[in-house]
Design a protein around this motif. Structure first.
Motif, PDB file in Angstrom:
ATOM      1  N   LEU A 137      -9.817  11.612   0.899  1.00 15.67           N
ATOM      2  CA  LEU A 137      -9.747  11.204   2.299  1.00 15.67           C
ATOM      3  C   LEU A 137     -10.088   9.735   2.501  1.00 15.67           C
ATOM      4  CD1 LEU A 137     -11.392  14.287   4.065  1.00 15.67           C
ATOM      5  CD2 LEU A 137      -8.977  13.670   4.032  1.00 15.67           C
ATOM      6  N   LEU A 138     -11.020   9.212   1.708  1.00 14.37           N
ATOM      7  CA  LEU A 138     -11.472   7.835   1.912  1.00 14.37           C
ATOM      8  C   LEU A 138     -10.758   6.835   1.007  1.00 14.37           C
ATOM      9  CD1 LEU A 138     -15.316   8.479   2.276  1.00 14.37           C
ATOM     10  CD2 LEU A 138     -13.716   7.850   4.083  1.00 14.37           C
ATOM     11  N   VAL A 139     -10.871   7.058  -0.306  1.00 16.80           N
ATOM     12  CA  VAL A 139     -10.324   6.085  -1.249  1.00 16.80           C
ATOM     13  C   VAL A 139      -8.801   6.037  -1.168  1.00 16.80           C
ATOM     14  CG1 VAL A 139     -10.168   5.413  -3.666  1.00 16.80           C
ATOM     15  CG2 VAL A 139     -12.308   6.347  -2.770  1.00 16.80           C
ATOM     16  N   LEU A 140      -8.165   7.206  -1.186  1.00 18.66           N
ATOM     17  CA  LEU A 140      -6.706   7.202  -1.141  1.00 18.66           C
ATOM     18  C   LEU A 140      -6.182   6.698   0.192  1.00 18.66           C
ATOM     19  CD1 LEU A 140      -5.725  10.449  -3.065  1.00 18.66           C
ATOM     20  CD2 LEU A 140      -5.965   8.116  -3.897  1.00 18.66           C
ATOM     21  N   ARG A 141      -6.981   6.842   1.247  1.00 16.90           N
ATOM     22  CA  ARG A 141      -6.591   6.263   2.543  1.00 16.90           C
ATOM     23  C   ARG A 141      -6.522   4.746   2.428  1.00 16.90           C
ATOM     24  NH1 ARG A 141      -3.909   6.890   7.274  1.00 16.90           N
ATOM     25  NH2 ARG A 141      -4.620   5.292   8.704  1.00 16.90           N
ATOM     26  N   LEU A 142      -7.503   4.148   1.762  1.00 18.53           N
ATOM     27  CA  LEU A 142      -7.498   2.698   1.580  1.00 18.53           C
ATOM     28  C   LEU A 142      -6.328   2.265   0.707  1.00 18.53           C
ATOM     29  CD1 LEU A 142     -11.318   2.101   1.009  1.00 18.53           C
ATOM     30  CD2 LEU A 142     -10.010   1.773   3.120  1.00 18.53           C
ATOM     31  N   VAL A 143      -6.008   3.086  -0.294  1.00 18.93           N
ATOM     32  CA  VAL A 143      -4.877   2.762  -1.159  1.00 18.93           C
ATOM     33  C   VAL A 143      -3.575   2.805  -0.372  1.00 18.93           C
ATOM     34  CG1 VAL A 143      -3.528   3.530  -3.147  1.00 18.93           C
ATOM     35  CG2 VAL A 143      -6.023   3.523  -3.257  1.00 18.93           C
ATOM     36  N   SER A 144      -3.412   3.836   0.453  1.00 15.49           N
ATOM     37  CA  SER A 144      -2.167   3.980   1.213  1.00 15.49           C
ATOM     38  C   SER A 144      -1.980   2.852   2.212  1.00 15.49           C
ATOM     39  CB  SER A 144      -2.146   5.337   1.935  1.00 15.49           C
ATOM     40  OG  SER A 144      -3.170   5.394   2.919  1.00 15.49           O
ATOM     41  N   VAL A 145      -3.105   2.334   2.744  1.00 18.47           N
ATOM     42  CA  VAL A 145      -3.006   1.215   3.690  1.00 18.47           C
ATOM     43  C   VAL A 145      -2.460  -0.022   2.995  1.00 18.47           C
ATOM     44  CG1 VAL A 145      -4.375  -0.387   5.074  1.00 18.47           C
ATOM     45  CG2 VAL A 145      -4.797   2.067   5.239  1.00 18.47           C
ATOM     46  N   ARG A 146      -2.811  -0.223   1.722  1.00 18.99           N
ATOM     47  CA  ARG A 146      -2.376  -1.417   0.985  1.00 18.99           C
ATOM     48  C   ARG A 146      -0.967  -1.281   0.412  1.00 18.99           C
ATOM     49  NH1 ARG A 146      -6.458  -5.002  -0.032  1.00 18.99           N
ATOM     50  NH2 ARG A 146      -8.551  -4.293   0.513  1.00 18.99           N
ATOM     51  N   LEU A 147      -0.443  -0.072   0.367  1.00 17.58           N
ATOM     52  CA  LEU A 147       0.906   0.102  -0.169  1.00 17.58           C
ATOM     53  C   LEU A 147       1.935  -0.436   0.828  1.00 17.58           C
ATOM     54  CD1 LEU A 147       0.704   3.722  -1.666  1.00 17.58           C
ATOM     55  CD2 LEU A 147       0.745   1.559  -2.913  1.00 17.58           C
TER      56      LEU A 147
END
Length: 232
Positions: A137-147
């Motif tokens: 929920l947290l880390v992958l959310r940050l990753v998806s924002v940068r994609l």
């Protein structure tokens, strides 16, 4: 219930509450309807029901003479995970082409599963599930924002039926953002006096949506518009 029984119940309940709270904090921060308290209650209820199923020997009922009762706690787990589906359905809604709330529904479902793990005494597995859920929920959310992804957005535009139709200009504005906008609803409202059209587009960033809003606002025939970016 003696002191030993109380101690065996406190750890599973405490673990379920902490796990539900950790998952719920992220949803609360995201401003979702099912947030901190909801996730704690889901995890706690799952743990309590599983503890009750694991302790059926202490239930206040009498077996028939000569009967041997065999308990199956997995039935409680099945019932909890089936019942949580009704709660998950309450946070999912559709706007145009977009479906909202799927991530929150999934977090409620996995929170119930984690509560069941703590209730069954599988503490290590419950902790691993909590940590992995938090990372997703947290880390992958940050990753998806940068994609370099594009935001799906529902666009609804209204104009008066008795005037010149600005539909061609509206579609031109949409194609400036997305060359292939998808058509959705075509409706007459206000007793047939107003046309309401909706599309689904993909925008790169907020600046494109602001530019689209400004262009729609400048069209003389448009009486109202709404841009609804999809975000779970």
């Amino acid at each position: 219930m003696n002191a030993s029984d109380l101690q065996s119940f406190v750890l599973p309940v405490a673990g379920a509450v902490v796990a539900g709270g950790l998952i719920g904090v992220e949803r609360e921060w995201r401003g979702q309807a099912a947030g901190f308290r909801t996730h704690i209650l889901v995890s706690l209820a799952s743990a309590l029901l599983m503890l009750a199923a694991m302790s059926q020997a202490d239930w206040a009922f009498r077996a028939l003479p000569g009967e041997n009762i065999v308990t199956d706690p997995t039935r409680m787990a099945h019932g909890v995970l089936t019942g949580i589906g009704f709660l998950c359905a309450g946070v999912i809604f559709r706007t145009g082409f977009s479906i909202h709330g799927l991530t929150t529904a999934a977090s409620l479902w996995i929170t119930a599963a984690i509560g069941l793990l703590f209730g069954a005494g599988l503490f290590a597995l419950g902790v691993v599930g909590t940590v992995m859920t938090g990372l997703i929920l947290l880390v992958l959310r940050l990753v998806s924002v940068r994609l370099p992804a594009r935001t799906l957005t529902d666009v609804e535009v209204r104009w008066r039926r008795d005037g010149a139709s600005p539909e061609a200009e509206v579609e031109a504005a949409l194609k400036a953002v997305d060359p292939a906008p998808r058509h959705d609803r075509f409706e007459l409202i206000d007793n047939g006096a107003t046309v309401r059209r909706s599309w689904r587009i993909k925008a790169r960033d907020e600046a494109e949506l602001k530019a689209l809003a400004a262009r729609l606002c400048a069209l003389p025939g448009v009486t109202a518009y709404e841009l609804d970016p999809r975000d779970d």
